[in-house]
Design an enzyme around this catalytic site. Structure first.
Site, PDB file in Angstrom:
ATOM      1  N   ARG A  13     -13.515  -4.914  -1.816  1.00 59.58           N
ATOM      2  CA  ARG A  13     -12.091  -5.184  -2.003  1.00 59.58           C
ATOM      3  C   ARG A  13     -11.677  -5.018  -3.470  1.00 59.58           C
ATOM      4  O   ARG A  13     -10.592  -4.533  -3.772  1.00 59.58           O
ATOM      5  CB  ARG A  13     -11.773  -6.600  -1.516  1.00 59.58           C
ATOM      6  CG  ARG A  13     -10.283  -6.888  -1.468  1.00 59.58           C
ATOM      7  CD  ARG A  13     -10.009  -8.232  -0.830  1.00 59.58           C
ATOM      8  NE  ARG A  13      -8.581  -8.512  -0.790  1.00 59.58           N
ATOM      9  CZ  ARG A  13      -7.773  -8.086   0.157  1.00 59.58           C
ATOM     10  NH1 ARG A  13      -8.248  -7.367   1.148  1.00 59.58           N
ATOM     11  NH2 ARG A  13      -6.486  -8.382   0.129  1.00 59.58           N
TER      12      ARG A  13
ATOM     13  N   ASP B 133      -1.320  -9.159  11.297  1.00 55.26           N
ATOM     14  CA  ASP B 133      -2.147 -10.333  11.580  1.00 55.26           C
ATOM     15  C   ASP B 133      -1.477 -11.227  12.623  1.00 55.26           C
ATOM     16  O   ASP B 133      -2.133 -11.749  13.533  1.00 55.26           O
ATOM     17  CB  ASP B 133      -2.397 -11.115  10.292  1.00 55.26           C
ATOM     18  CG  ASP B 133      -2.943 -10.227   9.192  1.00 55.26           C
ATOM     19  OD1 ASP B 133      -4.019  -9.653   9.387  1.00 55.26           O
ATOM     20  OD2 ASP B 133      -2.277 -10.096   8.152  1.00 55.26           O
TER      21      ASP B 133
ATOM     22  N   ARG C 213      -1.812  -9.575  16.023  1.00 53.47           N
ATOM     23  CA  ARG C 213      -3.179  -9.714  16.529  1.00 53.47           C
ATOM     24  C   ARG C 213      -3.414 -11.119  17.075  1.00 53.47           C
ATOM     25  O   ARG C 213      -3.988 -11.310  18.155  1.00 53.47           O
ATOM     26  CB  ARG C 213      -4.179  -9.421  15.412  1.00 53.47           C
ATOM     27  CG  ARG C 213      -4.280  -7.955  15.029  1.00 53.47           C
ATOM     28  CD  ARG C 213      -5.038  -7.789  13.734  1.00 53.47           C
ATOM     29  NE  ARG C 213      -5.350  -6.378  13.461  1.00 53.47           N
ATOM     30  CZ  ARG C 213      -5.789  -5.928  12.283  1.00 53.47           C
ATOM     31  NH1 ARG C 213      -5.985  -6.770  11.276  1.00 53.47           N
ATOM     32  NH2 ARG C 213      -6.054  -4.651  12.127  1.00 53.47           N
TER      33      ARG C 213
ATOM     34  N   HIS D 162      -3.188 -11.181   3.027  1.00 53.92           N
ATOM     35  CA  HIS D 162      -3.633 -10.281   4.093  1.00 53.92           C
ATOM     36  C   HIS D 162      -5.087  -9.917   3.799  1.00 53.92           C
ATOM     37  O   HIS D 162      -5.403  -8.835   3.300  1.00 53.92           O
ATOM     38  CB  HIS D 162      -2.749  -9.036   4.140  1.00 53.92           C
ATOM     39  CG  HIS D 162      -3.205  -8.014   5.137  1.00 53.92           C
ATOM     40  ND1 HIS D 162      -3.312  -8.285   6.483  1.00 53.92           N
ATOM     41  CD2 HIS D 162      -3.609  -6.732   4.986  1.00 53.92           C
ATOM     42  CE1 HIS D 162      -3.750  -7.206   7.114  1.00 53.92           C
ATOM     43  NE2 HIS D 162      -3.951  -6.251   6.223  1.00 53.92           N
TER      44      HIS D 162
ATOM     45  N   GLN E  11       4.473   3.424  -8.487  1.00 49.36           N
ATOM     46  CA  GLN E  11       5.516   3.343  -7.473  1.00 49.36           C
ATOM     47  C   GLN E  11       6.623   2.382  -7.890  1.00 49.36           C
ATOM     48  O   GLN E  11       7.815   2.649  -7.660  1.00 49.36           O
ATOM     49  CB  GLN E  11       4.917   2.898  -6.137  1.00 49.36           C
ATOM     50  CG  GLN E  11       3.960   3.900  -5.516  1.00 49.36           C
ATOM     51  CD  GLN E  11       4.650   5.203  -5.145  1.00 49.36           C
ATOM     52  OE1 GLN E  11       5.726   5.214  -4.569  1.00 49.36           O
ATOM     53  NE2 GLN E  11       4.018   6.310  -5.492  1.00 49.36           N
TER      54      GLN E  11
ATOM     55  N   VAL F 203       2.237  -1.885   2.579  1.00 50.62           N
ATOM     56  CA  VAL F 203       1.206  -1.949   3.609  1.00 50.62           C
ATOM     57  C   VAL F 203      -0.182  -1.709   3.020  1.00 50.62           C
ATOM     58  O   VAL F 203      -1.165  -2.298   3.459  1.00 50.62           O
ATOM     59  CB  VAL F 203       1.504  -0.928   4.732  1.00 50.62           C
ATOM     60  CG1 VAL F 203       0.378  -0.898   5.761  1.00 50.62           C
ATOM     61  CG2 VAL F 203       2.836  -1.253   5.401  1.00 50.62           C
ATOM     62  N   GLY F 204      -0.278  -0.843   2.020  1.00 51.85           N
ATOM     63  CA  GLY F 204      -1.566  -0.512   1.413  1.00 51.85           C
ATOM     64  C   GLY F 204      -2.235  -1.726   0.804  1.00 51.85           C
ATOM     65  O   GLY F 204      -1.595  -2.520   0.110  1.00 51.85           O
ATOM     66  N   ASN F 205      -3.523  -1.869   1.039  1.00 54.67           N
ATOM     67  CA  ASN F 205      -4.264  -3.047   0.572  1.00 54.67           C
ATOM     68  C   ASN F 205      -4.793  -2.902  -0.855  1.00 54.67           C
ATOM     69  O   ASN F 205      -5.050  -1.796  -1.300  1.00 54.67           O
ATOM     70  CB  ASN F 205      -5.421  -3.326   1.534  1.00 54.67           C
ATOM     71  CG  ASN F 205      -4.936  -3.923   2.830  1.00 54.67           C
ATOM     72  OD1 ASN F 205      -4.096  -4.805   2.833  1.00 54.67           O
ATOM     73  ND2 ASN F 205      -5.450  -3.424   3.944  1.00 54.67           N
TER      74      ASN F 205
END
Length: 243
Positions: free
Chosen positions: A9, A70, A73, A98, A23, A40-42
């Protein structure tokens, strides 16, 4: 950069926060000031934080990160567990990051039964499963997808992004809330400035954190864990973007 199997990570954070720095600068320079941004990108929460930092002309409330995946899910797991439809489950809360420190909180979950919304506690279920099994299932689902596909989520993530933006633009249903990672102003003891997943309602394209939810000792400890991770990520991201 998408997360791949075997990727740490921290490696992902170091690479992606630099992208979101750029960005943010582009948004600051070219975007309308009422733009709504979903990251959205981690690591999504911290990428949103960095994006906002380098887009100072964009209101911080307009840059969010996605934890709807999440939530989706978790609600699917609950629906399967109690043998009902996903649309008949609501008010699952995703607190925090997240990541595998997130806290899927089932204490407020309601289920539609005979035309009425009732607490999940009043529906036949396994209370131990909700507290002890569901949490790690949701926390680790992303890693399981990567192990199976060798890539991160695709269609389910796209659906969650669509759900997030639909609610942001059209509002949440009456008596319902959704999970969004938004900038904290100190709610529930979360340090100001962190991008943290809270339960929110939305009206007129403005989100509002659901206030005054009771936190028991178990919830406070889970929220503390995910808060600590986000503080550490903020420190690492700040160092990476200063290089």
């Amino acid at each position: 950069m998408p997360r791949r199997e075997g990727m740490e990570r921290k490696d992902l954070l170091k690479a992606n926060v630099k992208i979101f720095k750029e960005q943010g600068g582009a948004l600051d320079k070219y975007a309308k000031k009422d733009v709504r941004v979903l990251v959205v990108g981690n690591p999504a929460n911290t990428n949103a934080l960095i994006c906002s930092k380098f887009a100072p002309s964009i209101p911080k409330e307009n840059i969010t990160a996605m934890t709807r995946l999440d939530q989706n899910r978790g609600m699917a797991q609950i629906a399967d567990h109690i043998k009902t439809r996903v649309q008949d489950v609501r008010k699952l809360v995703i607190w925090g990051n997240h990541s595998n420190t997130q806290f899927p909180d089932t204490r407020f979950v309601e289920v539609s039964k005979d035309g009425n919304w009732v607490a999940v506690a009043n529906v036949q279920h396994d209370a131990k499963w909700l507290k002890e099994s569901l949490i790690p299932i949701v926390q680790k689902r992303g890693a399981e997808v990567i192990a199976a596909r060798k890539l991160s989520s695709a269609m389910s993530a796209a659906q969650a992004a669509a759900d997030h933006m639909k609610d942001w633009f059209h509002g949440t249903k009456k008596d319902e809330w959704v999970s969004m990672a938004v900038v904290s102003k100190g709610e529930y003891g979360v340090p100001e400035g962190l991008v943290f997943s809270f339960p929110v309602t939305v009206a007129n394209k403005q989100w509002k954190i659901v206030p005054d939810l009771a936190l028991d000792e178990f919830a406070r400890e889970k929220i503390k864990i995910t808060t600590t991770e986000l503080e550490e990520e903020r420190t690492e991201a700040s160092a990476a973007t200063a290089e």
